[in-house]
Design a protein around this motif. Structure first.
Motif, PDB file in Angstrom:
ATOM      1  N   MET A 105       6.140   1.144  -0.406  1.00  0.00           N
ATOM      2  CA  MET A 105       7.219   1.601   0.464  1.00  0.00           C
ATOM      3  C   MET A 105       6.643   2.354   1.655  1.00  0.00           C
ATOM      4  O   MET A 105       5.816   3.254   1.505  1.00  0.00           O
ATOM      5  CB  MET A 105       8.131   2.534  -0.329  1.00  0.00           C
ATOM      6  N   GLU A 106       7.088   1.960   2.853  1.00  0.00           N
ATOM      7  CA  GLU A 106       6.704   2.644   4.082  1.00  0.00           C
ATOM      8  C   GLU A 106       7.831   3.548   4.556  1.00  0.00           C
ATOM      9  O   GLU A 106       8.989   3.126   4.615  1.00  0.00           O
ATOM     10  CB  GLU A 106       6.401   1.636   5.195  1.00  0.00           C
ATOM     11  N   THR A 107       7.505   4.784   4.898  1.00  0.00           N
ATOM     12  CA  THR A 107       8.438   5.667   5.579  1.00  0.00           C
ATOM     13  C   THR A 107       7.718   6.266   6.781  1.00  0.00           C
ATOM     14  O   THR A 107       6.500   6.088   6.952  1.00  0.00           O
ATOM     15  CB  THR A 107       8.944   6.802   4.676  1.00  0.00           C
ATOM     16  N   VAL A 108       8.440   7.004   7.601  1.00  0.00           N
ATOM     17  CA  VAL A 108       7.835   7.605   8.775  1.00  0.00           C
ATOM     18  C   VAL A 108       6.807   8.660   8.389  1.00  0.00           C
ATOM     19  O   VAL A 108       5.910   8.992   9.179  1.00  0.00           O
ATOM     20  CB  VAL A 108       8.915   8.197   9.706  1.00  0.00           C
ATOM     21  N   THR A 109       6.889   9.186   7.171  1.00  0.00           N
ATOM     22  CA  THR A 109       5.970  10.247   6.748  1.00  0.00           C
ATOM     23  C   THR A 109       4.806   9.754   5.906  1.00  0.00           C
ATOM     24  O   THR A 109       3.855  10.503   5.667  1.00  0.00           O
ATOM     25  CB  THR A 109       6.727  11.329   5.966  1.00  0.00           C
ATOM     26  N   GLY A 110       4.851   8.506   5.429  1.00  0.00           N
ATOM     27  CA  GLY A 110       3.730   8.040   4.625  1.00  0.00           C
ATOM     28  C   GLY A 110       4.059   6.826   3.789  1.00  0.00           C
ATOM     29  O   GLY A 110       5.003   6.085   4.068  1.00  0.00           O
ATOM     30  N   PHE A 111       3.295   6.654   2.710  1.00  0.00           N
ATOM     31  CA  PHE A 111       3.349   5.445   1.883  1.00  0.00           C
ATOM     32  C   PHE A 111       3.428   5.839   0.417  1.00  0.00           C
ATOM     33  O   PHE A 111       2.720   6.744  -0.036  1.00  0.00           O
ATOM     34  CB  PHE A 111       2.096   4.604   2.140  1.00  0.00           C
ATOM     35  N   GLY A 112       4.290   5.170  -0.326  1.00  0.00           N
ATOM     36  CA  GLY A 112       4.355   5.335  -1.769  1.00  0.00           C
ATOM     37  C   GLY A 112       4.286   3.987  -2.436  1.00  0.00           C
ATOM     38  O   GLY A 112       4.662   2.971  -1.846  1.00  0.00           O
ATOM     39  N   HIS A 113       3.814   3.964  -3.693  1.00  0.00           N
ATOM     40  CA  HIS A 113       3.707   2.664  -4.362  1.00  0.00           C
ATOM     41  C   HIS A 113       3.737   2.813  -5.873  1.00  0.00           C
ATOM     42  O   HIS A 113       3.524   3.905  -6.422  1.00  0.00           O
ATOM     43  CB  HIS A 113       2.422   1.942  -3.929  1.00  0.00           C
ATOM     44  N   GLU A 114       3.988   1.685  -6.527  1.00  0.00           N
ATOM     45  CA  GLU A 114       3.957   1.652  -7.980  1.00  0.00           C
ATOM     46  C   GLU A 114       2.516   1.630  -8.465  1.00  0.00           C
ATOM     47  O   GLU A 114       1.591   1.268  -7.728  1.00  0.00           O
ATOM     48  CB  GLU A 114       4.720   0.428  -8.481  1.00  0.00           C
ATOM     49  N   GLU A 115       2.333   2.007  -9.723  1.00  0.00           N
ATOM     50  CA  GLU A 115       0.974   2.132 -10.253  1.00  0.00           C
ATOM     51  C   GLU A 115       0.236   0.810 -10.222  1.00  0.00           C
ATOM     52  O   GLU A 115      -0.976   0.765  -9.963  1.00  0.00           O
ATOM     53  CB  GLU A 115       1.031   2.677 -11.680  1.00  0.00           C
ATOM     54  N   HIS A 116       0.931  -0.299 -10.459  1.00  0.00           N
ATOM     55  CA  HIS A 116       0.253  -1.601 -10.486  1.00  0.00           C
ATOM     56  C   HIS A 116       0.256  -2.285  -9.114  1.00  0.00           C
ATOM     57  O   HIS A 116      -0.128  -3.448  -9.009  1.00  0.00           O
ATOM     58  CB  HIS A 116       0.851  -2.519 -11.544  1.00  0.00           C
ATOM     59  N   TYR A 117       0.680  -1.569  -8.081  1.00  0.00           N
ATOM     60  CA  TYR A 117       0.524  -2.054  -6.701  1.00  0.00           C
ATOM     61  C   TYR A 117      -0.830  -1.549  -6.211  1.00  0.00           C
ATOM     62  O   TYR A 117      -1.088  -0.337  -6.181  1.00  0.00           O
ATOM     63  CB  TYR A 117       1.644  -1.495  -5.826  1.00  0.00           C
ATOM     64  N   HIS A 118      -1.694  -2.466  -5.814  1.00  0.00           N
ATOM     65  CA  HIS A 118      -3.056  -2.084  -5.419  1.00  0.00           C
ATOM     66  C   HIS A 118      -3.201  -2.227  -3.902  1.00  0.00           C
ATOM     67  O   HIS A 118      -3.383  -3.335  -3.393  1.00  0.00           O
ATOM     68  CB  HIS A 118      -4.092  -2.942  -6.138  1.00  0.00           C
ATOM     69  N   PRO A 119      -3.107  -1.118  -3.162  1.00  0.00           N
ATOM     70  CA  PRO A 119      -3.228  -1.186  -1.699  1.00  0.00           C
ATOM     71  C   PRO A 119      -4.581  -1.720  -1.275  1.00  0.00           C
ATOM     72  O   PRO A 119      -5.600  -1.474  -1.935  1.00  0.00           O
ATOM     73  CB  PRO A 119      -3.043   0.268  -1.251  1.00  0.00           C
ATOM     74  N   VAL A 135       3.055   8.002  -6.512  1.00  0.00           N
ATOM     75  CA  VAL A 135       2.808   6.782  -7.269  1.00  0.00           C
ATOM     76  C   VAL A 135       3.735   6.797  -8.480  1.00  0.00           C
ATOM     77  O   VAL A 135       3.764   7.774  -9.241  1.00  0.00           O
ATOM     78  CB  VAL A 135       1.342   6.690  -7.729  1.00  0.00           C
ATOM     79  N   GLY A 136       4.507   5.732  -8.663  1.00  0.00           N
ATOM     80  CA  GLY A 136       5.441   5.664  -9.779  1.00  0.00           C
ATOM     81  C   GLY A 136       6.428   4.548  -9.548  1.00  0.00           C
ATOM     82  O   GLY A 136       6.305   3.782  -8.583  1.00  0.00           O
ATOM     83  N   PRO A 137       7.419   4.399 -10.430  1.00  0.00           N
ATOM     84  CA  PRO A 137       8.448   3.380 -10.218  1.00  0.00           C
ATOM     85  C   PRO A 137       9.015   3.508  -8.808  1.00  0.00           C
ATOM     86  O   PRO A 137       9.356   4.609  -8.368  1.00  0.00           O
ATOM     87  CB  PRO A 137       9.493   3.713 -11.284  1.00  0.00           C
ATOM     88  N   ILE A 138       9.106   2.396  -8.098  1.00  0.00           N
ATOM     89  CA  ILE A 138       9.420   2.478  -6.676  1.00  0.00           C
ATOM     90  C   ILE A 138      10.779   3.132  -6.433  1.00  0.00           C
ATOM     91  O   ILE A 138      10.958   3.877  -5.459  1.00  0.00           O
ATOM     92  CB  ILE A 138       9.344   1.077  -6.015  1.00  0.00           C
TER      93      ILE A 138
END
Length: 266
Positions: A110-124, A134-137
């Protein structure tokens, strides 16, 4: 159409930004000449705003950026977001549920104006800084979700798009910007590179026929189709080369610069 455009819109990565992150001097000189001739320069990208600093430095902090596939209008001079076109939490949750129905192994970012969040099994594929969590989206959703990203390493982007487009119709915009990766990009319904570019052009009193645009990936297609002249660079995704009305040489041959130089010479 006047051969000299009033607005030059260009994608970044793969169109003018090379794999090493540089923009050639020839491209920068062509943009400077177009600007001196009265054209506005707009950098239209899937990148989030936090990735625009190097581009702003390379291009002399001039012009306007459209980031995250149309979700942000970005001031290249002051390096700040001017406008946001985000999706609601309810829409993001609905889109997530629909994607999981056809891609049960998908992981979300997930992209927001303040940063990035992702699920544990999402590998940037990059350093997600600043990291919002990091957690359930669904637990990371805010009221400013510019873009959802979907990864499924068992399937390529073109096939992911074919599976998800039918279930996401009239919910969000879905596209991708890769050839050899497994990533989808979801934006608010009605928000694309083309829609935000059209909004800016209208504000500046510039007609569609006075715009030229350059791109290389499926997330550029709407913009290339909307512009008076839409150019696919020679290294573009096959679907973009097939759909574009005009073609420019490859990024490796400074194709964007060649086209701009030719139009200015006319």
């Amino acid at each position: 159409m006047n051969p000299v455009p009033r607005l030059v819109a260009t994608d970044l990565d793969g169109t003018i930004v090379r794999h090493d992150g540089t923009v050639s001097a020839r491209v920068l000189e062509a943009f400077a000449a177009a600007s001196a001739a009265g054209a506005r320069i707009v950098f239209v990208t899937g990148r989030p705003p936090r990735w625009m600093g190097a581009v702003a430095d390379a291009t002399g902090h001039t012009g306007v950026g459209i980031c995250a596939n149309g979700a942000y209008v970005y001031d290249m001079h002051d390096e700040e977001v001017l406008e946001t076109f985000a999706m609601s939490i309810d829409v993001a949750a609905d889109a997530t549920r629909r994607v999981r129905e056809v891609l049960p192994g998908a992981a979300f970012g997930m992209e927001t104006v303040t940063g990035f969040g992702h699920e544990e099994h999402y590998h940037p594929r990059w350093n997600p800084d600043p990291l919002l969590g990091v957690g359930p989206i669904e637990s990371l959703f805010t009221d400013e979700i510019a873009k959802l990203l979907v990864r499924d390493d068992t399937i390529m982007g073109d096939d992911m798009l074919a599976l998800t487009a039918p279930v996401l119709q009239s919910v969000v915009e879905v596209t991708h910007s890769n050839v050899h990766d497994s990533l989808l990009e979801l934006s608010a319904l009605g928000v694309t590179k083309a829609t935000t570019l059209a909004l800016l052009a209208a504000r500046w009193g510039i007609g569609q026929h006075e715009v030229i645009a350059f791109g290389d990936m499926p997330n550029d297609l709407d913009m290339l189709k909307w512009a008076g002249r839409g150019y696919a660079v020679g290294n573009a995704h096959p679907s973009v080369l097939a759909a574009a009305d005009e073609h420019a040489p490859s990024i490796h041959d400074d194709g964007v610069a060649q086209v701009v130089e030719r139009l200015l010479a006319l």
